[in-house]
Design a protein around this motif. Sequence first.
Motif, PDB file in Angstrom:
ATOM      1  N   VAL A  51       0.832  -1.200   0.000  1.00  0.00           N
ATOM      2  CA  VAL A  51       0.000   0.000   0.000  1.00  0.00           C
ATOM      3  C   VAL A  51       0.870   1.254   0.000  1.00  0.00           C
ATOM      4  CG1 VAL A  51      -1.657   1.333   1.351  1.00  0.00           C
ATOM      5  CG2 VAL A  51      -1.971  -1.122   1.066  1.00  0.00           C
ATOM      6  N   SER A  52       1.918   1.257   0.809  1.00  0.00           N
ATOM      7  CA  SER A  52       2.772   2.453   0.876  1.00  0.00           C
ATOM      8  C   SER A  52       3.546   2.666  -0.418  1.00  0.00           C
ATOM      9  CB  SER A  52       3.737   2.335   2.060  1.00  0.00           C
ATOM     10  OG  SER A  52       4.589   1.205   1.906  1.00  0.00           O
ATOM     11  N   ASP A  53       4.075   1.596  -1.005  1.00  0.00           N
ATOM     12  CA  ASP A  53       4.843   1.747  -2.247  1.00  0.00           C
ATOM     13  C   ASP A  53       3.954   2.166  -3.413  1.00  0.00           C
ATOM     14  OD1 ASP A  53       7.108   1.068  -0.892  1.00  0.00           O
ATOM     15  OD2 ASP A  53       7.181  -1.002  -1.592  1.00  0.00           O
ATOM     16  N   LEU A  54       2.836   1.455  -3.593  1.00  0.00           N
ATOM     17  CA  LEU A  54       1.920   1.818  -4.672  1.00  0.00           C
ATOM     18  C   LEU A  54       1.278   3.183  -4.422  1.00  0.00           C
ATOM     19  CD1 LEU A  54       0.101  -1.549  -5.513  1.00  0.00           C
ATOM     20  CD2 LEU A  54       1.907  -0.405  -6.806  1.00  0.00           C
ATOM     21  N   GLY A  55       0.979   3.470  -3.150  1.00  0.00           N
ATOM     22  CA  GLY A  55       0.382   4.757  -2.826  1.00  0.00           C
ATOM     23  C   GLY A  55       1.322   5.917  -3.123  1.00  0.00           C
ATOM     24  N   ALA A  56       2.589   5.785  -2.726  1.00  0.00           N
ATOM     25  CA  ALA A  56       3.559   6.838  -3.017  1.00  0.00           C
ATOM     26  C   ALA A  56       3.744   7.015  -4.520  1.00  0.00           C
ATOM     27  CB  ALA A  56       4.897   6.512  -2.355  1.00  0.00           C
ATOM     28  N   LEU A  57       3.711   5.906  -5.256  1.00  0.00           N
ATOM     29  CA  LEU A  57       3.820   5.991  -6.717  1.00  0.00           C
ATOM     30  C   LEU A  57       2.617   6.705  -7.314  1.00  0.00           C
ATOM     31  CD1 LEU A  57       5.151   5.237  -9.417  1.00  0.00           C
ATOM     32  CD2 LEU A  57       3.952   3.036  -9.288  1.00  0.00           C
ATOM     33  N   ASP A 181       7.592   2.724   9.335  1.00  0.00           N
ATOM     34  CA  ASP A 181       8.362   2.676   8.094  1.00  0.00           C
ATOM     35  C   ASP A 181       7.509   3.066   6.892  1.00  0.00           C
ATOM     36  OD1 ASP A 181      10.596   1.908   9.479  1.00  0.00           O
ATOM     37  OD2 ASP A 181      10.364  -0.227   9.076  1.00  0.00           O
ATOM     38  N   ASP A 182       6.309   2.517   6.819  1.00  0.00           N
ATOM     39  CA  ASP A 182       5.435   2.840   5.693  1.00  0.00           C
ATOM     40  C   ASP A 182       4.967   4.291   5.753  1.00  0.00           C
ATOM     41  OD1 ASP A 182       5.111   0.046   4.486  1.00  0.00           O
ATOM     42  OD2 ASP A 182       4.565  -0.289   6.571  1.00  0.00           O
ATOM     43  N   ARG A 183       4.817   4.818   6.957  1.00  0.00           N
ATOM     44  CA  ARG A 183       4.476   6.233   7.087  1.00  0.00           C
ATOM     45  C   ARG A 183       5.603   7.103   6.549  1.00  0.00           C
ATOM     46  NH1 ARG A 183       3.453   8.852  12.954  1.00  0.00           N
ATOM     47  NH2 ARG A 183       5.605   8.123  13.181  1.00  0.00           N
ATOM     48  N   ARG A 184       6.845   6.729   6.818  1.00  0.00           N
ATOM     49  CA  ARG A 184       7.973   7.494   6.289  1.00  0.00           C
ATOM     50  C   ARG A 184       8.006   7.442   4.767  1.00  0.00           C
ATOM     51  NH1 ARG A 184      11.009   4.447  10.185  1.00  0.00           N
ATOM     52  NH2 ARG A 184      11.178   5.576  12.163  1.00  0.00           N
ATOM     53  N   VAL A 185       7.638   6.311   4.185  1.00  0.00           N
ATOM     54  CA  VAL A 185       7.642   6.183   2.723  1.00  0.00           C
ATOM     55  C   VAL A 185       6.642   7.150   2.105  1.00  0.00           C
ATOM     56  CG1 VAL A 185       7.098   4.635   0.807  1.00  0.00           C
ATOM     57  CG2 VAL A 185       8.469   3.813   2.714  1.00  0.00           C
ATOM     58  N   ILE A 186       5.443   7.212   2.652  1.00  0.00           N
ATOM     59  CA  ILE A 186       4.417   8.082   2.086  1.00  0.00           C
ATOM     60  C   ILE A 186       4.754   9.543   2.338  1.00  0.00           C
ATOM     61  CG2 ILE A 186       2.000   8.756   2.248  1.00  0.00           C
ATOM     62  CD1 ILE A 186       1.281   5.883   2.677  1.00  0.00           C
ATOM     63  N   LEU A 269      14.191   6.182   2.350  1.00  0.00           N
ATOM     64  CA  LEU A 269      13.021   6.798   2.955  1.00  0.00           C
ATOM     65  C   LEU A 269      12.754   6.257   4.357  1.00  0.00           C
ATOM     66  CD1 LEU A 269      10.609   6.802  -0.127  1.00  0.00           C
ATOM     67  CD2 LEU A 269      11.867   8.736   0.805  1.00  0.00           C
ATOM     68  N   THR A 270      13.000   4.976   4.556  1.00  0.00           N
ATOM     69  CA  THR A 270      12.747   4.367   5.865  1.00  0.00           C
ATOM     70  C   THR A 270      13.908   4.532   6.836  1.00  0.00           C
ATOM     71  OG1 THR A 270      13.540   2.228   5.034  1.00  0.00           O
ATOM     72  CG2 THR A 270      11.176   2.665   4.880  1.00  0.00           C
ATOM     73  N   ASN A 276      23.626   6.919   4.639  1.00  0.00           N
ATOM     74  CA  ASN A 276      22.794   7.991   4.103  1.00  0.00           C
ATOM     75  C   ASN A 276      21.656   8.273   5.065  1.00  0.00           C
ATOM     76  OD1 ASN A 276      24.193   8.360   1.632  1.00  0.00           O
ATOM     77  ND2 ASN A 276      23.189   6.559   0.781  1.00  0.00           N
ATOM     78  N   SER A 277      21.313   9.532   5.190  1.00  0.00           N
ATOM     79  CA  SER A 277      20.200   9.949   6.030  1.00  0.00           C
ATOM     80  C   SER A 277      19.220  10.741   5.176  1.00  0.00           C
ATOM     81  CB  SER A 277      20.698  10.805   7.201  1.00  0.00           C
ATOM     82  OG  SER A 277      19.612  11.248   7.990  1.00  0.00           O
ATOM     83  N   PHE A 278      17.939  10.559   5.451  1.00  0.00           N
ATOM     84  CA  PHE A 278      16.929  11.203   4.617  1.00  0.00           C
ATOM     85  C   PHE A 278      16.882  12.711   4.827  1.00  0.00           C
ATOM     86  CE2 PHE A 278      12.473  12.565   3.893  1.00  0.00           C
ATOM     87  CZ  PHE A 278      12.425  12.332   2.531  1.00  0.00           C
ATOM     88  N   GLY A 279      17.201  13.183   6.024  1.00  0.00           N
ATOM     89  CA  GLY A 279      17.160  14.612   6.290  1.00  0.00           C
ATOM     90  C   GLY A 279      18.076  15.420   5.388  1.00  0.00           C
ATOM     91  N   PRO A 280      19.393  15.130   5.361  1.00  0.00           N
ATOM     92  CA  PRO A 280      20.277  15.864   4.435  1.00  0.00           C
ATOM     93  C   PRO A 280      19.911  15.642   2.977  1.00  0.00           C
ATOM     94  CG  PRO A 280      21.545  14.772   6.146  1.00  0.00           C
ATOM     95  CD  PRO A 280      20.147  14.267   6.279  1.00  0.00           C
ATOM     96  N   TYR A 281      19.423  14.457   2.647  1.00  0.00           N
ATOM     97  CA  TYR A 281      19.036  14.186   1.261  1.00  0.00           C
ATOM     98  C   TYR A 281      17.847  15.064   0.859  1.00  0.00           C
ATOM     99  CZ  TYR A 281      17.740  11.554  -2.920  1.00  0.00           C
ATOM    100  OH  TYR A 281      17.434  11.182  -4.209  1.00  0.00           O
ATOM    101  N   LEU A 282      16.865  15.190   1.755  1.00  0.00           N
ATOM    102  CA  LEU A 282      15.712  16.038   1.469  1.00  0.00           C
ATOM    103  C   LEU A 282      16.138  17.503   1.341  1.00  0.00           C
ATOM    104  CD1 LEU A 282      12.650  16.396   1.162  1.00  0.00           C
ATOM    105  CD2 LEU A 282      12.500  16.551   3.657  1.00  0.00           C
ATOM    106  N   PHE A 283      17.055  17.940   2.182  1.00  0.00           N
ATOM    107  CA  PHE A 283      17.552  19.317   2.093  1.00  0.00           C
ATOM    108  C   PHE A 283      18.213  19.564   0.743  1.00  0.00           C
ATOM    109  CE2 PHE A 283      20.950  22.444   2.661  1.00  0.00           C
ATOM    110  CZ  PHE A 283      20.220  23.521   3.146  1.00  0.00           C
ATOM    111  N   PHE A 284      18.991  18.607   0.274  1.00  0.00           N
ATOM    112  CA  PHE A 284      19.642  18.750  -1.031  1.00  0.00           C
ATOM    113  C   PHE A 284      18.600  18.795  -2.154  1.00  0.00           C
ATOM    114  CE2 PHE A 284      21.234  16.617  -4.878  1.00  0.00           C
ATOM    115  CZ  PHE A 284      22.241  17.492  -5.232  1.00  0.00           C
ATOM    116  N   CYS A 285      17.567  17.938  -2.052  1.00  0.00           N
ATOM    117  CA  CYS A 285      16.523  17.927  -3.082  1.00  0.00           C
ATOM    118  C   CYS A 285      15.742  19.232  -3.102  1.00  0.00           C
ATOM    119  CB  CYS A 285      15.572  16.750  -2.849  1.00  0.00           C
ATOM    120  SG  CYS A 285      16.299  15.135  -3.185  1.00  0.00           S
ATOM    121  N   VAL A 286      15.475  19.803  -1.926  1.00  0.00           N
ATOM    122  CA  VAL A 286      14.773  21.086  -1.862  1.00  0.00           C
ATOM    123  C   VAL A 286      15.625  22.187  -2.506  1.00  0.00           C
ATOM    124  CG1 VAL A 286      13.915  22.866  -0.301  1.00  0.00           C
ATOM    125  CG2 VAL A 286      13.384  20.471   0.144  1.00  0.00           C
ATOM    126  N   ALA A 287      16.922  22.193  -2.197  1.00  0.00           N
ATOM    127  CA  ALA A 287      17.809  23.192  -2.799  1.00  0.00           C
ATOM    128  C   ALA A 287      17.904  23.002  -4.312  1.00  0.00           C
ATOM    129  CB  ALA A 287      19.198  23.093  -2.171  1.00  0.00           C
TER     130      ALA A 287
END
Length: 310
Positions: A51-57, A181-186, A269-270, A276-287
């Motif tokens: 559900v989380s993978d298909l939902g995020a897609l 984990d699935d909440r983090r994916v979505i 994501l999880t 690798n950590s999602f926080g710095p990765y998200l910051f890079f994607c936002v920039a």
Amino acid sequence: MFTRIGVIALNTFREAVRARLLYGLFGLSIATAGYCLIVGAYSLRSSMRVVSDLGALSVSVYAVVVAMVLGATSLYRELELKTVFPILARPVRRTEYLVGKYLGTLCTLLVVVASNAGVLLLSLGLMADGPLVPALAALFGSLALAGVAAWRLPRFRTYIPIPWALVLAIAGALLASGAPDDRRVILGGAALTLCEVSIVVAVATFFSSFTSPFLTAIFTFGVFAIGRSADALPHLTPKFFGMFIYVAGLVVSKVVPNLMLYVPPRSLLTGEATGNSFGPYLFFCVAHSIGWSVSLLALSSLLFRRRDFL
């Protein structure tokens, strides 16, 4: 300046939520969320992961489609109906008008992404043996409050979906605590989707500033398709594809935005990815998203200021 941009953005959002096509796409996205639940029910031990993978897609796919449709038609509709002329006749710069249209489209996409993610998170909460009453209360209670607000505040009726979608997403995130984990994916997928569609809308705004909606949609989809393949283009081997294709793929991968950044592996994501950590990765994607969006909007403003409407 910011007041004028804000007024144009809110007006753009009001026009977008009145479009019947948008309601159709939103209903189809909710139906796809239900389909994800049906598919997940056939999985024994990994139903929530399905559900989380298909939902995020699905959130990503429908957000990109809405971004292309709105980005290609929003500006052209104003030009065709000639409503842009009385606006620009006032002390409103063309750059302010273009930025306002862009921000209004992003606000519409925020509602689409947040509402879809909220429904998926509520479903995850129920699948994780969460309390049924709070989940139903969050869904139908928010709808009831939105209906009452629309009845009592008719002037702000078209803006009510904005707080409703945010409240639904927050309530879903709280009730899905049983599936972390699935909440983090979505949630992570929704955040990255917003970053991606901000670039897609900027690309559509760039093309719509000097061409027709049909060509804008084609060019935007082409840039999106190439951006989703940006990681594979530099690895085309000259032995099989030839030196010209190899060099062309290498050049194109550097020119278009790399949209594969916004489709990371599930382990990132999880938080299970090592090193690798999602926080710095998200910051890079936002920039990365802000950089491309600002650059494309600057080019769009230059072209739009030189455009002759007659």
